[in-house]
Design an enzyme around this catalytic site. Structure first.
Site, mmCIF file in Angstrom:
data_model
loop_
_atom_site.group_PDB
_atom_site.id
_atom_site.type_symbol
_atom_site.label_atom_id
_atom_site.label_comp_id
_atom_site.label_asym_id
_atom_site.label_seq_id
_atom_site.Cartn_x
_atom_site.Cartn_y
_atom_site.Cartn_z
ATOM 1 N N PHE A 1 76.902 4.733 24.029
ATOM 2 C CA PHE A 1 77.250 4.245 22.695
ATOM 3 C C PHE A 1 78.329 3.181 22.774
ATOM 4 O O PHE A 1 79.229 3.267 23.625
ATOM 5 C CB PHE A 1 77.753 5.400 21.811
ATOM 6 C CG PHE A 1 76.711 6.460 21.615
ATOM 7 C CD1 PHE A 1 75.763 6.352 20.599
ATOM 8 C CD2 PHE A 1 76.641 7.549 22.478
ATOM 9 C CE1 PHE A 1 74.774 7.313 20.441
ATOM 10 C CE2 PHE A 1 75.661 8.519 22.322
ATOM 11 C CZ PHE A 1 74.715 8.403 21.304
ATOM 12 N N GLY B 1 81.571 1.192 20.919
ATOM 13 C CA GLY B 1 82.680 1.586 20.048
ATOM 14 C C GLY B 1 83.455 2.806 20.508
ATOM 15 O O GLY B 1 84.231 3.377 19.730
ATOM 16 N N SER C 1 82.091 -4.063 20.654
ATOM 17 C CA SER C 1 82.565 -4.016 19.263
ATOM 18 C C SER C 1 83.791 -4.884 19.016
ATOM 19 O O SER C 1 83.939 -5.429 17.915
ATOM 20 C CB SER C 1 82.807 -2.581 18.799
ATOM 21 O OG SER C 1 83.027 -1.728 19.856
ATOM 22 N N ASP D 1 72.213 -3.970 26.618
ATOM 23 C CA ASP D 1 72.233 -2.552 26.967
ATOM 24 C C ASP D 1 70.878 -1.906 26.703
ATOM 25 O O ASP D 1 70.462 -1.759 25.549
ATOM 26 C CB ASP D 1 73.315 -1.843 26.146
ATOM 27 C CG ASP D 1 74.715 -2.255 26.591
ATOM 28 O OD1 ASP D 1 75.033 -2.070 27.776
ATOM 29 O OD2 ASP D 1 75.477 -2.774 25.751
ATOM 30 N N MET E 1 82.003 1.636 34.738
ATOM 31 C CA MET E 1 81.965 2.020 33.319
ATOM 32 C C MET E 1 83.325 2.560 32.898
ATOM 33 O O MET E 1 83.928 3.366 33.609
ATOM 34 C CB MET E 1 80.906 3.107 33.085
ATOM 35 C CG MET E 1 79.473 2.633 33.157
ATOM 36 S SD MET E 1 79.060 1.340 31.977
ATOM 37 C CE MET E 1 79.277 2.177 30.406
ATOM 38 N N HIS F 1 71.824 -4.177 31.345
ATOM 39 C CA HIS F 1 72.529 -2.966 31.765
ATOM 40 C C HIS F 1 71.557 -1.811 31.549
ATOM 41 O O HIS F 1 71.378 -1.334 30.421
ATOM 42 C CB HIS F 1 73.822 -2.794 30.956
ATOM 43 C CG HIS F 1 74.579 -1.561 31.327
ATOM 44 N ND1 HIS F 1 75.669 -1.122 30.618
ATOM 45 C CD2 HIS F 1 74.412 -0.675 32.346
ATOM 46 C CE1 HIS F 1 76.130 -0.008 31.183
ATOM 47 N NE2 HIS F 1 75.373 0.284 32.228
ATOM 48 N N MET G 1 68.692 1.457 26.882
ATOM 49 C CA MET G 1 68.874 2.921 26.943
ATOM 50 C C MET G 1 67.539 3.598 26.678
ATOM 51 O O MET G 1 66.790 3.177 25.791
ATOM 52 C CB MET G 1 69.882 3.364 25.884
ATOM 53 C CG MET G 1 71.219 2.646 25.977
ATOM 54 S SD MET G 1 72.424 3.387 24.879
ATOM 55 C CE MET G 1 73.765 2.194 25.008
ATOM 56 N N HIS H 1 75.305 -9.501 27.855
ATOM 57 C CA HIS H 1 75.089 -8.176 28.454
ATOM 58 C C HIS H 1 74.221 -7.392 27.479
ATOM 59 O O HIS H 1 74.624 -7.136 26.341
ATOM 60 C CB HIS H 1 76.475 -7.543 28.636
ATOM 61 C CG HIS H 1 76.495 -6.141 29.134
ATOM 62 N ND1 HIS H 1 76.659 -5.824 30.461
ATOM 63 C CD2 HIS H 1 76.437 -4.959 28.469
ATOM 64 C CE1 HIS H 1 76.704 -4.504 30.603
ATOM 65 N NE2 HIS H 1 76.554 -3.952 29.404
ATOM 66 N N ASP I 1 83.106 -2.217 31.545
ATOM 67 C CA ASP I 1 82.242 -2.145 30.363
ATOM 68 C C ASP I 1 82.537 -0.865 29.593
ATOM 69 O O ASP I 1 82.360 0.231 30.132
ATOM 70 C CB ASP I 1 80.774 -2.170 30.826
ATOM 71 C CG ASP I 1 79.793 -2.063 29.670
ATOM 72 O OD1 ASP I 1 80.182 -2.387 28.532
ATOM 73 O OD2 ASP I 1 78.628 -1.674 29.913
ATOM 74 N N SER J 1 78.626 -7.666 24.818
ATOM 75 C CA SER J 1 77.525 -6.715 24.687
ATOM 76 C C SER J 1 77.073 -6.793 23.236
ATOM 77 O O SER J 1 77.894 -6.652 22.323
ATOM 78 C CB SER J 1 78.011 -5.302 25.000
ATOM 79 O OG SER J 1 77.198 -4.360 24.330
ATOM 80 N N MET K 1 70.573 1.578 31.394
ATOM 81 C CA MET K 1 70.995 2.978 31.300
ATOM 82 C C MET K 1 69.736 3.820 31.144
ATOM 83 O O MET K 1 69.449 4.372 30.074
ATOM 84 C CB MET K 1 71.978 3.142 30.135
ATOM 85 C CG MET K 1 73.340 2.551 30.473
ATOM 86 S SD MET K 1 74.361 2.282 29.025
ATOM 87 C CE MET K 1 73.722 0.712 28.492
HETATM 88 C C1 DX5 Z 1 77.945 1.630 26.533
HETATM 89 C C2 DX5 Z 1 77.481 0.226 26.824
HETATM 90 C C3 DX5 Z 1 78.533 -0.836 26.636
HETATM 91 C C4 DX5 Z 1 79.181 -0.834 25.299
HETATM 92 C C5 DX5 Z 1 80.082 -2.012 25.043
HETATM 93 O O1 DX5 Z 1 76.981 2.522 26.909
HETATM 94 O O2 DX5 Z 1 77.040 0.120 28.144
HETATM 95 O O3 DX5 Z 1 78.010 -2.103 26.998
HETATM 96 O O4 DX5 Z 1 78.303 -0.706 24.271
HETATM 97 O O5 DX5 Z 1 80.534 -1.911 23.751
HETATM 98 P P1 DX5 Z 1 82.043 -1.557 23.373
HETATM 99 O O6 DX5 Z 1 82.854 -2.696 23.872
HETATM 100 O O7 DX5 Z 1 82.000 -1.405 21.911
HETATM 101 O O8 DX5 Z 1 82.399 -0.271 24.091
HETATM 102 ZN ZN ZN Z 2 76.770 -1.942 28.898
#
Ligand code: DX5
Ligand code: ZN
Length: 231
Positions: free
Chosen positions: A150, A152, A201, A41, A144, A73, A43, A39, A178, A14, A75
């Site tokens: 977020f 991390g 991360s 993300d 999930m 992904h 949002m 991947h 994820d 990601s 969201m």
């Molecule tokens: C969270 C995201 C993930 C996430 C992955 O909302 O969908 O893809 O950022 O990052 P880490 O591995 O840092 O949780």
């Molecule tokens: Zn994700």
């Protein structure tokens, strides 16, 4: 990406916490380190309390990494809204949240008709059995392992019961995890039966992402082999 295959390990970084001012080179760096796909993300500040990017960014990124499989992904609320734009921008897979739409079956059909693969995601508070009516019509279930929004965050080990439940029922399904996944949490994911691993991360902060990818791949492959011997 191969079609649904619970016996294939796939590792997808990601890029959420990567240096987004250099998105194309960050993506290429992970592909060069052995990632199977990427991947991304998306949002909307509504379904989740954070904002990232949308299809215009994917459109600009696409020509820099031709042939690289891109999972979006999503969201976002009302994921139906962006299917056409994401497909037009060059996305390969559209993973949306069960919680974000009033008609998942309709959204699945829209994604299929656009030519993209379909992923169905469930947030930590959603019981996993909601996906059962849709399993035959999607390419992947995304479990999930943090609350979406977020990078991390801390891995939620409780979510592994969902992965186990799905793997016991569907031996060949792609099950993706994820959130908070990295070298210290990969064992739980692999043992539960996840075969598609998203890691943000842990890879972005790794001094040696190639080694980290290989390490996670080996753990997952060992668990897959063990699982198939036991059946
Ligand atoms: C969270 C995201 C993930 C996430 C992955 O909302 O969908 O893809 O950022 O990052 P880490 O591995 O840092 O949780
Ligand atoms: Zn994700």
């Amino acid at each position: 990406m191969a079609t649904s295959c619970g016996s294939c390990c796939k590792i997808a970084p990601s890029i959420l916490n990567a240096d987004l001012s250099n998105l194309a080179s960050e993506c290429q760096r992970f592909i060069d380190c052995g990632a199977d796909y990427l991947h991304l993300d998306v949002m909307d500040g509504h379904f989740v309390p954070n904002l990232t990017f949308g299809h215009p960014v994917v459109n600009c990124l696409r020509p820099h990494i031709p042939g690289v499989f891109l999972e979006m992904h999503m969201m976002v609320s009302e994921p139906e809204k962006w299917v056409e734009d994401m497909s037009g921008a060059g996305a390969d897979m559209y993973s949306f949240h069960y919680e974000a739409t009033s008609d998942p079956a309709h959204c699945i059909r829209m994604v299929r008709e656009s030519g993209m693969k379909v992923g169905l995601a469930v947030s930590p508070d959603t019981p996993v059995d909601v996906v059962l009516p849709f399993v035959d019509t999607v390419d992947l279930i995304l479990v999930m392992t943090v609350r979406p929004g977020f990078g991390g965050q801390k891995f939620m080990v409780d979510c592994m019961s969902k992965v186990k439940f799905l793997r016991e029922k569907f031996h060949n399904m792609d099950i993706e995890v994820d959130g908070g996944v990295g070298p210290t949490t990969i064992h739980e994911c692999a043992e539960a039966g996840a075969n598609v691993i998203i890691s943000g991360s842990a890879l972005v902060n790794s001094d040696n992402p190639r080694q980290t990818i290989n390490y996670m791949r080996n753990i997952v492959n060992e668990a897959i082999q063990k699982g198939s011997l036991e059946r």
